[in-house]
Design an enzyme around this catalytic site. Structure first.
Site, short mmCIF file in Angstrom:
data_model
loop_
_atom_site.label_atom_id
_atom_site.label_comp_id
_atom_site.label_asym_id
_atom_site.label_seq_id
_atom_site.Cartn_x
_atom_site.Cartn_y
_atom_site.Cartn_z
N HIS A 147 10.13 -4.35 -4.12
CA HIS A 147 8.81 -3.73 -4.30
C HIS A 147 7.67 -4.74 -4.21
CE1 HIS A 147 9.52 0.55 -5.35
NE2 HIS A 147 10.72 0.11 -5.68
N ASP A 166 7.02 -6.07 -0.89
CA ASP A 166 6.61 -6.13 0.52
C ASP A 166 5.28 -5.42 0.73
OD1 ASP A 166 7.87 -3.68 0.03
OD2 ASP A 166 8.62 -3.50 2.08
N LEU A 172 19.70 1.29 1.62
CA LEU A 172 20.17 0.40 2.68
C LEU A 172 19.42 0.62 3.99
CD1 LEU A 172 24.01 0.58 1.96
CD2 LEU A 172 22.38 -1.17 1.23
N SER A 173 18.26 1.27 3.90
CA SER A 173 17.36 1.45 5.04
C SER A 173 17.93 2.32 6.14
CB SER A 173 16.93 0.09 5.62
OG SER A 173 16.21 -0.64 4.66
N ASP A 183 11.82 -3.36 5.39
CA ASP A 183 13.00 -2.72 5.96
C ASP A 183 12.97 -2.75 7.48
OD1 ASP A 183 13.41 -2.17 3.32
OD2 ASP A 183 13.35 0.01 3.52
N TYR A 220 8.47 6.38 -5.72
CA TYR A 220 8.10 5.18 -4.95
C TYR A 220 6.59 5.10 -4.80
CZ TYR A 220 8.22 1.70 -1.16
OH TYR A 220 8.05 0.58 -0.40
#
Length: 354
Positions: free
Chosen positions: A30, A32, A117-118, A164, A213
């Site tokens: 958290h 980026d 895991l994107s 990501d 988020y």
């Protein structure tokens, strides 16, 4: 294999295909979108995409995971359907001149959804790379990553950072991407052969578009504004001292972002020095910060992380957006199988991913 799947579904050969891995973030959660340094790496699980022109007025999208094909426009509602990310990538491809007419798309992915895991970045990056190949255009990986992030923002409604997309567009297995998210300057660091970053799914599924988020991101923006800062990871000494004067929620969020950025810098130094004990200590501290200051872990995941350490991991932490998904643990290769067996026995609902 994806070319054969495309041919079987659409009775034609694709004009282009591409692949993008999933990713696990080793440390730097958290931050980026807070101007911090992050350290993700790719995993073996990947999304494969094949594309070709459609003979209809709408796009045709097939998913091997859902076992169905749908037709849709790229100007229709994005309301949680599995094809939304693919349609968003098609819209972004059209916006940037990669396609002019409707397309057929076949997708097959082994990246689990809701695991941190994107999976979404993996599919959008793969689609955009396939569209670039279809158009015969060279598009830089950084631009692919930016477009993929824009898909999340503009079509899905998730205000995610750039980590990501950069990780799955640029990094490869056995390499970590040391990424400065404020400038996108990056370095690839080779991971050690004698330690494995094990990814274990907690069994708890979470969705980034459910609001939590976005809530955390807004809390960080509020904290930065209160401190008079552009980003929480690039505070000056006076702003750092002022963190403790913020209201409780803002104080906690700012404290996590500021300290997590410095943990990533320390972890990169440890990795480059081959000091995996020091690296593991930063992972442990990261999890504590996510638990206590960013408040995105769960009691079940906390227990899994603690057991991972007890069974021999050098360090362990939750990875991903939070509230479910996976943990990542730094495990010496010589005890990996024993560690996996012990974790499976203690937590039968977990699943070893990579």
């Amino acid at each position: 294999m994806i070319d054969e799947t495309y041919a079987a579904i659409f009775a034609a050969a694709p004009t282009a295909s591409a692949m993008a891995h999933g990713r696990v973030n080793l440390i730097g959660e958290h931050i980026d979108y807070n101007g911090g340094m992050v350290l993700p790496t790719t995993i073996g699980n990947a999304t494969h995409v094949a594309v070709g022109p459609s003979d209809d007025s709408s796009h045709a999208i097939y998913s091997a995971q859902y076992g169905e094909a749908v037709r849709r426009g790229i100007d229709t509602a994005f309301d949680g359907h599995w094809s939304d990310y693919i349609a968003g990538a098609l819209a972004k491809g059209a916006e940037n001149g990669l396609i002019k007419n409707p397309m057929r798309v076949a997708v097959d992915s082994s990246v689990p959804g809701g695991a941190g895991l994107s999976s979404s970045a993996s599919v959008t990056v793969a689609v955009l790379k396939a569209l670039a190949e279809h158009a015969g255009q060279h598009v830089a990986d950084v631009d692919i990553a930016r477009w993929s992030q824009q898909v999340e923002h503009e079509y899905i409604g998730v205000p995610c950072g750039i980590m990501d997309q950069m990780a799955v567009a640029i990094a490869s297995e056995k390499q970590a991407l040391a990424l400065e998210t404020d400038t996108l300057a990056h370095t690839l660091i080779t991971l050690p052969d004698d330690h494995h970053f094990a990814v274990l799914h907690s069994g708890i599924i979470r969705k980034l578009d459910e609001g939590r988020y976005a809530e955390r991101r807004q809390e960080c923006e509020d904290a930065a504004a209160a401190l008079g800062a552009d980003s929480l990871c690039q505070l000056n000494e006076a702003q750092v001292a002022a963190i403790e004067c913020l209201p409780e929620v803002q104080r906690k969020r700012a404290r996590h972002a500021h300290s997590e950025h410095r943990r990533v810098l320390a972890a990169i130094g440890a990795l480059c020095a081959g000091d995996m004990a020091a690296f593991g200590a930063q992972m442990d501290a990261s999890h504590i910060s996510m638990r206590d200051d960013f408040e995105i872990t769960t009691p079940e995941i906390d227990a899994i992380v603690e057991a991972a350490r007890q069974h021999g991991a050098m360090g362990a932490r939750m990875t991903g957006g939070g509230f479910g998904g996976c943990i990542v643990a730094c495990v010496p290769v010589d005890i990996l199988e024993k560690w996996k067996a012990a974790m499976a026995q203690d937590f039968p609902a977990t699943r070893y991913i990579a």
